[in-house]
Write a protein that holds these residues in place. Structure first.
Motif, short mmCIF file in Angstrom:
data_model
loop_
_atom_site.label_atom_id
_atom_site.label_comp_id
_atom_site.label_asym_id
_atom_site.label_seq_id
_atom_site.Cartn_x
_atom_site.Cartn_y
_atom_site.Cartn_z
N GLU A 116 -4.09 -36.70 -8.57
CA GLU A 116 -3.74 -35.51 -9.36
C GLU A 116 -3.73 -34.25 -8.51
N LYS A 174 -0.43 -31.82 -7.69
CA LYS A 174 -0.43 -30.39 -8.01
C LYS A 174 -0.11 -29.55 -6.77
N GLU A 225 3.54 -29.80 -5.96
CA GLU A 225 4.34 -28.98 -6.88
C GLU A 225 4.33 -27.51 -6.49
N ARG A 226 3.19 -27.04 -5.99
CA ARG A 226 3.04 -25.63 -5.61
C ARG A 226 3.45 -25.36 -4.17
#
Length: 334
Positions: free
Chosen positions: A209, A213, A216-217
């Motif tokens: 996870e 994340k 994605e950033r």
């Protein structure tokens, strides 16, 4: 000429834990048999009462390892043949019989939120020190020596300690016997499978996870080497993996992207170049050109540093012998 004396090393494993003892010994005592075979000793035990017989230094080292493995077992570590192989290798057993617990545990480590990574042997220790001390580092050697894994560990630690702002994982888009053009998807999707070792290390150290994340950033970025042209990288930890498959121009382009506050680690194996025939490797060229440049770190690994299955080390050594014989044969006929 002196010969090494034989010795019986006797000790009691305490406190007694039946499950920990069973974990240490392994099914049908397979773990003890592995130690016997690798260290050329004989191990006898009745429950937690042990006796190790053999040449003095080997018997002493075997006793130390059994005690360490038993303590690890009590602490919840699953003792496996792979773990024992790594411990034997880390101890430098082929080079010296006993150097105490400091050598067994190493003197430098990388700590992330999910893992504590200890280097296996002096070459990996030197590699970590070099990464921590230099802005540009080369890790060169055969598969299975931990070059990429340790580089990712250093990057994750630096990110968690806010020493850098992002991690970039870069790899040249060169086929290893398969044509990328026939695979579905765009270039990034085609290259993703080739970056799987980098992803796997990130998942182990950060969790699925967290990695998703950060991807994605764009705090973690995975990119083919071709996407690096024209960029300047500041405040980043950049890993160029499989760099033996860069051309001279690509390697120069990559190295000149480095900006302030950036650490770059370049890993590769010069014996596994997949470039078109006649195209010189950028890694080989960089070793020659940059070898004398101050503040650039070079760590060279050999088959002795392989930390995978013991057969991997033997396979690497067999190929090295074959290549040497081929070179000698060419030299004698020319």
């Amino acid at each position: 000429m002196t010969t090494q004396t034989t010795k019986d090393v006797k000790f009691l494993l305490t406190p007694f834990h039946a499950d920990a003892l069973a974990n240490l010994c392994g099914k049908l005592n397979e773990h003890l048999k592995l130690l016997e075979s690798r260290l050329d000793v004989t191990i006898h035990n009745r429950s937690n009462d042990f006796q190790v017989s053999g040449k003095s230094q080997q018997a002493q080292l075997a006793g130390e390892m059994i005690k360490q493995l038993y303590q690890d077992s009590i602490d919840g570590t699953d003792i496996t043949p792979e773990l024992i192989h790594l411990l034997l290798q880390q101890s430098g057993v082929e080079q010296r019989a006993s150097n105490g617990n400091k050598q067994l545990k190493g003197d430098i480590s990388i700590r992330t939120r999910k893992a504590l990574i200890r280097p296996r042997g002096p070459n990996q220790q030197n590699y970590l020190r070099s990464i921590l001390q230099h802005d540009i580092n080369f890790g060169i050697g055969p598969a299975g020596t931990g070059k990429t894994y340790l580089a990712v560990a250093c990057a994750v630690q630096a990110l968690e300690q806010e020493e850098i702002e992002r991690i970039l994982l870069v790899r040249p888009a060169v086929e290893a016997g398969e044509k990328l053009g026939f695979l579905p998807g765009d270039l990034s999707q085609k290259v993703d499978p080739y970056l799987r070792p980098l992803y796997d290390a990130l998942y182990e150290m950060l969790g699925f996870e967290k990695v998703d994340k950060l991807l994605e950033r764009n705090i973690i970025e995975v990119a083919p080497l071709a996407y690096m042209r024209g960029r300047t990288l500041n405040g980043a930890f950049v890993i160029l993996d499989e760099s033996q498959n860069t051309t001279r121009e690509q390697m120069k382009m990559f190295l000149t992207r480095i900006g302030f506050g950036t650490t770059a680690v370049i890993t590769g194996d010069i014996t596994q170049v997949d470039l078109p025939k006649g195209t010189p490797s950028g890694l080989k060229h960089a070793i020659h050109v940059l070898g004398g440049v101050k503040d650039i770190g070079f760590t060279h690994f050999s088959s002795k540093d392989v930390v995978r299955h013991p057969l991997v080390q033997h396979i690497v050594e067999a190929y090295e012998r074959f290549d040497q014989e081929q070179e000698q044969s060419k030299g004698s006929t020319s």
